[in-house]
Scaffold this motif. Structure first.
Motif, PDB file in Angstrom:
ATOM      1  N   TYR A 137       0.807  -1.225   0.000  1.00 15.65           N
ATOM      2  CA  TYR A 137       0.000   0.000   0.000  1.00 15.65           C
ATOM      3  C   TYR A 137       0.844   1.281   0.000  1.00 15.65           C
ATOM      4  CZ  TYR A 137      -2.917   3.724   1.957  1.00 15.65           C
ATOM      5  OH  TYR A 137      -3.530   4.927   2.193  1.00 15.65           O
ATOM      6  N   VAL A 140       1.832   2.323  -3.470  1.00 13.55           N
ATOM      7  CA  VAL A 140       0.764   3.030  -4.190  1.00 13.55           C
ATOM      8  C   VAL A 140       0.831   4.520  -3.860  1.00 13.55           C
ATOM      9  CG1 VAL A 140      -1.738   3.274  -4.441  1.00 13.55           C
ATOM     10  CG2 VAL A 140      -0.720   0.991  -4.286  1.00 13.55           C
ATOM     11  N   THR A 178      -6.697   5.292 -10.804  1.00 11.42           N
ATOM     12  CA  THR A 178      -7.571   4.444  -9.993  1.00 11.42           C
ATOM     13  C   THR A 178      -8.830   4.069 -10.770  1.00 11.42           C
ATOM     14  OG1 THR A 178      -6.770   5.618  -8.030  1.00 11.42           O
ATOM     15  CG2 THR A 178      -8.719   4.237  -7.757  1.00 11.42           C
ATOM     16  N   MET A 345      -1.782  -1.985  -7.121  1.00 10.73           N
ATOM     17  CA  MET A 345      -3.195  -1.986  -6.751  1.00 10.73           C
ATOM     18  C   MET A 345      -3.731  -3.412  -6.639  1.00 10.73           C
ATOM     19  SD  MET A 345      -4.919   0.742  -5.947  1.00 10.73           S
ATOM     20  CE  MET A 345      -6.596   0.281  -6.358  1.00 10.73           C
ATOM     21  N   THR A 348      -2.625  -4.430  -3.228  1.00  8.46           N
ATOM     22  CA  THR A 348      -3.327  -3.651  -2.211  1.00  8.46           C
ATOM     23  C   THR A 348      -4.758  -4.139  -2.039  1.00  8.46           C
ATOM     24  OG1 THR A 348      -1.978  -1.688  -2.665  1.00  8.46           O
ATOM     25  CG2 THR A 348      -4.084  -1.328  -1.572  1.00  8.46           C
ATOM     26  N   GLU A 349      -5.423  -4.384  -3.140  1.00  9.14           N
ATOM     27  CA  GLU A 349      -6.794  -4.898  -3.064  1.00  9.14           C
ATOM     28  C   GLU A 349      -6.818  -6.267  -2.387  1.00  9.14           C
ATOM     29  OE1 GLU A 349     -10.489  -6.195  -6.021  1.00  9.14           O
ATOM     30  OE2 GLU A 349      -8.762  -5.135  -6.846  1.00  9.14           O
ATOM     31  N   THR A 352      -5.968  -5.784   1.436  1.00  5.62           N
ATOM     32  CA  THR A 352      -7.023  -5.069   2.160  1.00  5.62           C
ATOM     33  C   THR A 352      -8.247  -5.955   2.339  1.00  5.62           C
ATOM     34  OG1 THR A 352      -6.236  -2.988   1.189  1.00  5.62           O
ATOM     35  CG2 THR A 352      -8.403  -2.971   2.244  1.00  5.62           C
ATOM     36  N   TYR A 377     -11.268   1.002  -3.439  1.00  5.43           N
ATOM     37  CA  TYR A 377     -10.802   1.959  -4.456  1.00  5.43           C
ATOM     38  C   TYR A 377     -10.951   3.394  -3.948  1.00  5.43           C
ATOM     39  CZ  TYR A 377     -11.445  -2.156  -7.447  1.00  5.43           C
ATOM     40  OH  TYR A 377     -11.402  -3.422  -7.981  1.00  5.43           O
ATOM     41  N   VAL A 380      -8.228   4.093  -1.297  1.00  3.68           N
ATOM     42  CA  VAL A 380      -6.921   4.280  -1.923  1.00  3.68           C
ATOM     43  C   VAL A 380      -6.856   5.638  -2.618  1.00  3.68           C
ATOM     44  CG1 VAL A 380      -5.390   3.461  -3.757  1.00  3.68           C
ATOM     45  CG2 VAL A 380      -6.453   1.819  -2.202  1.00  3.68           C
ATOM     46  N   THR A 384      -4.276   8.406  -1.252  1.00  7.35           N
ATOM     47  CA  THR A 384      -3.166   8.677  -2.166  1.00  7.35           C
ATOM     48  C   THR A 384      -3.137  10.141  -2.580  1.00  7.35           C
ATOM     49  OG1 THR A 384      -3.315   6.408  -3.000  1.00  7.35           O
ATOM     50  CG2 THR A 384      -2.054   7.967  -4.315  1.00  7.35           C
TER      51      THR A 384
END
Length: 453
Positions: A137, A140, A178, A345, A348-349, A352, A377, A380, A384
């Motif tokens: 993460y 990102v 994103t 991503m 991260t997805e 998470t 989403y 993030v 970000t």
């Protein structure tokens, strides 16, 4: 009775049956099991061997081309030469070892965190998931800062425009990336492949273009403030971060499983092939680019790039005033950032979602999977953009993320799992596994030393 692995995977030997029986699926939450069933029902792979290799290349290449010339080059000639010799086997063996957690698993449909949880228990699985999230993460966030700084530099220096308000520029840049990722995995792979091909061509073009600017003699004479033996150690955490593509490895191996119908050997062989292609592309294009940039930058250039907190290509575009660099620089930087953003991503997805299922298992069982993904989403995107507006030092973030969390996951955790579980034990005593584990210990010690020194 504990719930065991019951998926009808054809095992080739009694050893594999025993290995599969080790997987305690009762350690997983109901939402995890639902996700596994959904993965197993997927009709066909989302990508091919080549498309996944290109995606993994794109995941890693962003950091490698944007920051490696600054970090590795600042130590001088000999540490950079050592990095060039070491990086190929270091990256290939470590990521192949990490990918085997999924590709060599006798129970299909489990991502890397679910495999670890099934074999090592919920507490260790949760600890690993937290490390996984902390390893991916923040990267990102790093790319959110990078894309905002790169676009700001391009607008002001190449287009001659005014500075755009940082909050607006960050919102647009991060929002576009994103939003493109949110279109789905097939679309993400397509976008990643679309970005990487011009990136490869542009990388080669820039590397060749900078050759007339090389000054080997001055670079050989350049002395870092760090003693040689320390510099050769300090360059290792930089390599870990700059060539890491672990964020997309688990999903890549899961996707390959779909085309092999439980054939562990076939899955592992194809995933290893993907890793070999990825590492060959990374070492060939990235290290040539790093050498070319470093030889052209010089000591003053490296200091200026660090101060401005911009990618090395933006510096060349600003200082050379060459039309070629003005055109190519934003293409290379933005393609590299976007392709790496997509790859991270994916991780991260994955991380998470696992943490949400672990922390609130009953609630996540009732949640709509699409709503969960949309929430991730949004989280993030907002976080970000906020970090991009704040604009922290990218190189400080890199050393912590790469030297600690990525090293633990890619270099240390696989060996611990291989020694713990029957399914992987035959990998534990292989020379490359011992090499990766030993190198991981050294890198973590070096990183902690850098942080406290």
């Amino acid at each position: 009775m504990s719930e065991r692995a019951t998926d009808p995977v054809p095992f080739s030997s009694e050893h594999q049956e025993v290995a599969a029986d080790e997987f305690e699926l009762e350690n997983l939450t109901p939402a995890d099991k639902r996700e596994i069933r959904r993965t197993r029902r997927a009709p066909s792979p989302d990508g091919s061997t080549w498309s996944w290799a290109i995606t993994l290349f794109g995941t890693a290449v962003g950091a490698g081309i944007l920051f490696l010339p600054i970090d590795a080059g600042s130590f001088g000639f000999w540490p950079l030469l050592l990095a060039t010799i070491l990086v190929g086997p270091m990256v290939f063996f470590s990521h192949r070892m990490y990918s085997r957690i999924v590709s060599a698993s006798p129970v299909k449909g489990l991502d890397v965190l679910q495999v670890i949880t099934s074999l090592a228990g919920r507490k260790r699985g949760l600890a690993t998931a937290l490390m996984y999230w902390l390893a991916i993460y923040p990267i990102v966030l790093i790319y959110g800062v990078s894309v905002t700084n790169t676009m700001d530099s391009f607008i002001v220096n190449q287009m001659g425009g005014p500075h755009v308000d940082r909050w607006l520029l960050a919102t647009i840049c991060v929002g576009v990336m994103t939003g493109a990722y949110a279109l789905g995995k097939k679309a993400t792979l397509w976008f990643a492949n679309l970005l990487v091909y011009p990136l490869i061509v542009a990388l080669a073009a820039v590397s060749l273009y900078l050759i007339p600017y090389w000054d080997l003699e001055s670079f050989m004479a350049y002395k870092s403030d760090v003693p040689l033996w320390k510099a050769m150690l300090f360059v290792l955490p930089v390599l870990v971060f700059s060539f890491s593509h672990m964020a997309a490895v688990s999903q890549s191996a899961l996707d390959v499983q779909k085309s092999h119908d439980g054939d562990v050997a076939g899955t592992e062989k194809e995933v290893s092939k993907i890793e070999l292609i990825t590492c060959t592309l990374l070492v060939s294009f990235t290290m040539f680019f790093v050498w070319s940039c470093t030889l052209a930058l010089g000591a003053d250039g490296m200091a200026a790039v660090r101060e401005e907190n911009i990618p090395v290509l933006s510096y060349f575009a600003n200082t050379t005033n060459a039309p070629f660099m003005a055109v190519v620089t934003p293409v290379v930087a933005l393609c590299a950032i976007a392709s790496s953003y997509f790859g991270h991503m994916l991780g991260t997805e994955e991380g998470t979602q696992y943490l949400l299922r672990a922390v609130a298992p009953n609630a996540t069982e009732k949640w709509n999977p699409r709503a969960v993904r949309a929430g991730i989403y949004l989280f993030v995107f907002v976080s970000t953009v906020a970090v991009a507006i704040f604009n922290p030092s990218i190189l400080d973030l890199i050393s912590v993320v790469g030297g600690i969390f990525i090293t633990l996951l890619v270099y240390i955790v696989p060996m611990l799992l291989f020694r713990h579980a029957t399914a992987f034990r035959h990998y534990a005593n292989q020379p490359e596994a011992i090499f990766v584990f030993g190198l991981g210990i050294v890198i973590i010690c070096v990183t902690v030393w850098q942080m406290v020194a």
